[in-house]
Design an enzyme around this catalytic site. Sequence first.
Site, PDB file in Angstrom:
ATOM      1  N   GLY A   1     -14.930  12.108 -36.490  1.00 22.83           N
ATOM      2  CA  GLY A   1     -15.420  13.407 -35.770  1.00 22.83           C
ATOM      3  C   GLY A   1     -16.390  14.294 -36.547  1.00 22.83           C
TER       4      GLY A   1
ATOM      5  CB  ILE B   1     -13.645   5.105 -33.214  1.00 28.22           C
ATOM      6  CG1 ILE B   1     -12.947   4.094 -32.437  1.00 28.22           C
ATOM      7  CG2 ILE B   1     -13.749   4.964 -34.655  1.00 28.22           C
ATOM      8  CD1 ILE B   1     -13.504   4.361 -31.158  1.00 28.22           C
TER       9      ILE B   1
ATOM     10  CE1 TYR C   1     -16.825   5.722 -30.731  1.00 29.44           C
ATOM     11  CE2 TYR C   1     -17.384   6.376 -28.409  1.00 29.44           C
ATOM     12  CZ  TYR C   1     -17.250   5.561 -29.339  1.00 29.44           C
ATOM     13  OH  TYR C   1     -17.672   4.081 -28.997  1.00 29.44           O
ATOM     14  CB  CYS C   2     -18.765   9.543 -35.560  1.00 29.16           C
ATOM     15  SG  CYS C   2     -17.756  10.905 -36.278  1.00 29.16           S
ATOM     16  CB  ALA C   3     -15.881   6.869 -38.334  1.00 27.45           C
TER      17      ALA C   3
END
Length: 132
Positions: free
Chosen positions: A95, A120, A91-93
């Site tokens: 997507g 996230i 995951y990241c901020a």
Amino acid sequence: MIMKNLSWIFLFSILLISACGTGTTKTDNQVINLDPKQFSELSPSGKIIDVRTPQEIAQGKIEGAIEMDYYRPDFKSKVLELPKDSQIFIYCAVGSRSREAAEMLVNEGFTNVHHLQGGIQAWYQQEFPLTR
């Protein structure tokens, strides 16, 4: 007459292809997109990778996540140290980066890659916990 038959064959082919594309099944070498609930249920069984920057991670991360900044020059070499058959949850901020990273892993031969749709941000909006 031939054109009409070709039209029916084309239409049937489109319907067949679209019918095969539904559902949540997975084939090898494909990124599996998960919503936050699915991600929270499945991720404890694998390696959770947070590809955000250290500044972003300072705001909170998913418990147990391994920090691997996607923008670092050594990102690819670091992530390729993971076993290719392990379950990867990434995951990241929001997507975008994690989707690129997930596709890169699949292209490198990883066979069980899961991606948190919405990143996230979606996780937080669904009120799942963060750790610092």
